[in-house]
Write a protein that holds these residues in place. Structure first.
Motif, PDB file in Angstrom:
ATOM      1  N   LEU A  35      59.068  75.904  78.881  1.00 16.99           N
ATOM      2  CA  LEU A  35      60.113  74.881  78.915  1.00 16.99           C
ATOM      3  C   LEU A  35      59.815  73.775  77.908  1.00 16.99           C
ATOM      4  O   LEU A  35      60.687  73.387  77.119  1.00 16.99           O
ATOM      5  N   LEU A  36      58.580  73.282  77.881  1.00 18.32           N
ATOM      6  CA  LEU A  36      58.204  72.229  76.924  1.00 18.32           C
ATOM      7  C   LEU A  36      58.332  72.713  75.480  1.00 18.32           C
ATOM      8  O   LEU A  36      58.847  71.992  74.619  1.00 18.32           O
ATOM      9  N   ALA A  37      57.867  73.930  75.217  1.00 24.23           N
ATOM     10  CA  ALA A  37      57.959  74.478  73.858  1.00 24.23           C
ATOM     11  C   ALA A  37      59.417  74.635  73.445  1.00 24.23           C
ATOM     12  O   ALA A  37      59.774  74.372  72.294  1.00 24.23           O
ATOM     13  N   SER A  38      60.267  75.051  74.367  1.00 20.29           N
ATOM     14  CA  SER A  38      61.696  75.206  74.062  1.00 20.29           C
ATOM     15  C   SER A  38      62.329  73.868  73.736  1.00 20.29           C
ATOM     16  O   SER A  38      63.112  73.753  72.794  1.00 20.29           O
ATOM     17  N   LEU A  39      61.992  72.854  74.525  1.00 23.59           N
ATOM     18  CA  LEU A  39      62.525  71.513  74.254  1.00 23.59           C
ATOM     19  C   LEU A  39      62.059  71.002  72.899  1.00 23.59           C
ATOM     20  O   LEU A  39      62.821  70.357  72.173  1.00 23.59           O
ATOM     21  N   LEU A  40      60.824  71.312  72.552  1.00 24.62           N
ATOM     22  CA  LEU A  40      60.292  70.937  71.240  1.00 24.62           C
ATOM     23  C   LEU A  40      61.140  71.570  70.124  1.00 24.62           C
ATOM     24  O   LEU A  40      61.525  70.897  69.171  1.00 24.62           O
ATOM     25  N   LEU A  41      61.434  72.850  70.264  1.00 26.95           N
ATOM     26  CA  LEU A  41      62.226  73.539  69.239  1.00 26.95           C
ATOM     27  C   LEU A  41      63.675  73.061  69.204  1.00 26.95           C
ATOM     28  O   LEU A  41      64.296  73.036  68.142  1.00 26.95           O
ATOM     29  N   ILE A  42      64.205  72.672  70.361  1.00 27.95           N
ATOM     30  CA  ILE A  42      65.596  72.203  70.416  1.00 27.95           C
ATOM     31  C   ILE A  42      65.747  70.833  69.788  1.00 27.95           C
ATOM     32  O   ILE A  42      66.664  70.583  69.009  1.00 27.95           O
ATOM     33  N   PHE A  43      64.834  69.913  70.130  1.00 29.48           N
ATOM     34  CA  PHE A  43      65.028  68.526  69.758  1.00 29.48           C
ATOM     35  C   PHE A  43      64.326  68.062  68.506  1.00 29.48           C
ATOM     36  O   PHE A  43      64.594  66.990  67.998  1.00 29.48           O
ATOM     37  N   PHE A  44      63.399  68.863  67.982  1.00 29.02           N
ATOM     38  CA  PHE A  44      62.735  68.444  66.756  1.00 29.02           C
ATOM     39  C   PHE A  44      63.653  68.708  65.575  1.00 29.02           C
ATOM     40  O   PHE A  44      64.188  69.812  65.451  1.00 29.02           O
ATOM     41  N   PRO A  45      63.830  67.741  64.688  1.00 26.04           N
ATOM     42  CA  PRO A  45      64.730  67.967  63.545  1.00 26.04           C
ATOM     43  C   PRO A  45      64.215  69.066  62.619  1.00 26.04           C
ATOM     44  O   PRO A  45      63.007  69.188  62.381  1.00 26.04           O
ATOM     45  N   LYS A  46      65.122  69.858  62.131  1.00 24.56           N
ATOM     46  CA  LYS A  46      64.775  70.938  61.202  1.00 24.56           C
ATOM     47  C   LYS A  46      64.442  70.362  59.833  1.00 24.56           C
ATOM     48  O   LYS A  46      64.867  69.294  59.467  1.00 24.56           O
ATOM     49  N   SER A  47      63.665  71.137  59.090  1.00 24.54           N
ATOM     50  CA  SER A  47      63.339  70.694  57.737  1.00 24.54           C
ATOM     51  C   SER A  47      64.572  70.808  56.856  1.00 24.54           C
ATOM     52  O   SER A  47      65.473  71.591  57.120  1.00 24.54           O
ATOM     53  N   PRO A 101      59.823  73.550  60.822  1.00 28.09           N
ATOM     54  CA  PRO A 101      58.564  73.191  60.158  1.00 28.09           C
ATOM     55  C   PRO A 101      57.364  73.945  60.760  1.00 28.09           C
ATOM     56  O   PRO A 101      57.301  74.176  61.969  1.00 28.09           O
ATOM     57  N   THR A 102      56.435  74.313  59.905  1.00 23.41           N
ATOM     58  CA  THR A 102      55.265  75.094  60.308  1.00 23.41           C
ATOM     59  C   THR A 102      54.495  74.424  61.441  1.00 23.41           C
ATOM     60  O   THR A 102      54.037  75.095  62.373  1.00 23.41           O
ATOM     61  N   VAL A 103      54.358  73.114  61.404  1.00 18.05           N
ATOM     62  CA  VAL A 103      53.611  72.404  62.439  1.00 18.05           C
ATOM     63  C   VAL A 103      54.291  72.574  63.804  1.00 18.05           C
ATOM     64  O   VAL A 103      53.612  72.693  64.829  1.00 18.05           O
ATOM     65  N   ILE A 104      55.600  72.627  63.835  1.00 11.40           N
ATOM     66  CA  ILE A 104      56.330  72.799  65.097  1.00 11.40           C
ATOM     67  C   ILE A 104      56.146  74.220  65.617  1.00 11.40           C
ATOM     68  O   ILE A 104      55.966  74.436  66.819  1.00 11.40           O
ATOM     69  N   VAL A 105      56.165  75.195  64.727  1.00 11.67           N
ATOM     70  CA  VAL A 105      55.935  76.591  65.132  1.00 11.67           C
ATOM     71  C   VAL A 105      54.523  76.724  65.698  1.00 11.67           C
ATOM     72  O   VAL A 105      54.322  77.357  66.742  1.00 11.67           O
ATOM     73  N   ALA A 106      53.555  76.128  65.034  1.00 13.12           N
ATOM     74  CA  ALA A 106      52.168  76.181  65.511  1.00 13.12           C
ATOM     75  C   ALA A 106      52.040  75.496  66.872  1.00 13.12           C
ATOM     76  O   ALA A 106      51.373  76.015  67.777  1.00 13.12           O
ATOM     77  N   LEU A 107      52.687  74.357  67.042  1.00 12.22           N
ATOM     78  CA  LEU A 107      52.647  73.638  68.322  1.00 12.22           C
ATOM     79  C   LEU A 107      53.340  74.444  69.418  1.00 12.22           C
ATOM     80  O   LEU A 107      52.863  74.498  70.560  1.00 12.22           O
ATOM     81  N   ASP A 108      54.446  75.083  69.086  1.00 12.17           N
ATOM     82  CA  ASP A 108      55.162  75.952  70.029  1.00 12.17           C
ATOM     83  C   ASP A 108      54.238  77.052  70.546  1.00 12.17           C
ATOM     84  O   ASP A 108      54.100  77.257  71.753  1.00 12.17           O
ATOM     85  N   LEU A 109      53.585  77.758  69.631  1.00 11.12           N
ATOM     86  CA  LEU A 109      52.680  78.842  70.020  1.00 11.12           C
ATOM     87  C   LEU A 109      51.463  78.309  70.781  1.00 11.12           C
ATOM     88  O   LEU A 109      51.022  78.921  71.762  1.00 11.12           O
ATOM     89  N   LEU A 110      50.937  77.161  70.370  1.00 10.89           N
ATOM     90  CA  LEU A 110      49.791  76.562  71.052  1.00 10.89           C
ATOM     91  C   LEU A 110      50.151  76.180  72.495  1.00 10.89           C
ATOM     92  O   LEU A 110      49.377  76.452  73.419  1.00 10.89           O
ATOM     93  N   LEU A 111      51.318  75.571  72.684  1.00 13.79           N
ATOM     94  CA  LEU A 111      51.759  75.217  74.038  1.00 13.79           C
ATOM     95  C   LEU A 111      51.843  76.459  74.923  1.00 13.79           C
ATOM     96  O   LEU A 111      51.404  76.439  76.084  1.00 13.79           O
ATOM     97  N   LYS A 112      52.395  77.535  74.395  1.00 13.76           N
ATOM     98  CA  LYS A 112      52.526  78.771  75.172  1.00 13.76           C
ATOM     99  C   LYS A 112      51.163  79.380  75.479  1.00 13.76           C
ATOM    100  O   LYS A 112      50.936  79.865  76.597  1.00 13.76           O
ATOM    101  N   LEU A 113      50.249  79.359  74.521  1.00 12.63           N
ATOM    102  CA  LEU A 113      48.914  79.906  74.763  1.00 12.63           C
ATOM    103  C   LEU A 113      48.136  79.061  75.769  1.00 12.63           C
ATOM    104  O   LEU A 113      47.433  79.602  76.629  1.00 12.63           O
ATOM    105  N   VAL A 114      48.254  77.744  75.697  1.00 14.76           N
ATOM    106  CA  VAL A 114      47.608  76.867  76.675  1.00 14.76           C
ATOM    107  C   VAL A 114      48.209  77.119  78.062  1.00 14.76           C
ATOM    108  O   VAL A 114      47.480  77.210  79.061  1.00 14.76           O
TER     109      VAL A 114
END
Length: 186
Positions: free
Chosen positions: A173-185, A142-155
């Protein structure tokens, strides 16, 4: 060029990168538990890089079967993605040896962010060529997860530059866990 050849090339390059990562691991000065403990930053940097690349490979593997058409831009974007990915062993070794150094962390994080953005560009290219695949910014994520992933890395990058160098690897590490555990669309 058929997509199978490009996918096989990408698989091979990523496998080589992952193999080089383990070859860069330092040996303990003394072979005992305290000698291994002294290398904890090395093991953490290795594990983070290995699983991050593995996550990228799994994402491609799980979505490229939907791809029917590629073009020269797809090949070019894949080559750029692999070029920046090939820097992982080098930047991982810098972080492993200089874990609390802002320059090492920022260089490592910059490569991760560039590879993340290359993945987004590649996904957008494939979406344009294969509208029936229903790809978003990063395949089925989901787009919101991609945006959050990039935001976490930039922060993490910003905090790493200013006050706490290790914030970069922690944000990855946090961004990776987000991508691993968040359900796909669907």
């Amino acid at each position: 060029m058929g997509k199978e050849r490009l996918v096989a090339f990408e698989d091979a390059v990523l496998a080589i990168i992952m193999t080089i990562l383990v070859l860069e691991l330092k040996k303990p000065e003394t072979m005992n538990w305290s000698g291994l403990w002294a290398l904890r930053a090395n093991f953490f940097a290795y594990a983070l890089s290995f699983f991050w690349i593995g996550l990228m490979w799994a994402s491609h593997h799980n979505n490229w079967h939907l791809v029917k058409k590629i073009d020269r831009q797809t090949v070019g974007l894949t080559l750029l993605l692999l070029f920046f990915s090939s820097l992982f062993p080098y930047t991982t070794s810098l972080v492993a040896e200089h874990f609390n150094n802002a320059t090492a962390q920022v260089l490592y994080g910059s490569i991760i962010i560039i590879v993340s953005l290359m993945n987004v560009l590649l996904s957008l290219n494939l979406r344009k060529l294969n509208p029936e695949a229903n790809f978003g910014l990063l395949y089925a994520t989901p787009t919101v997860i991609v945006a959050l992933d990039l935001l976490l890395k930039l922060v993490g990058l910003l905090i790493s530059v200013t006050i706490f160098p290790a914030a970069m690897v922690l944000s990855i590490l946090l961004a990776s866990l987000l991508l691993i555990f968040f359900p796909k669309s669907a």
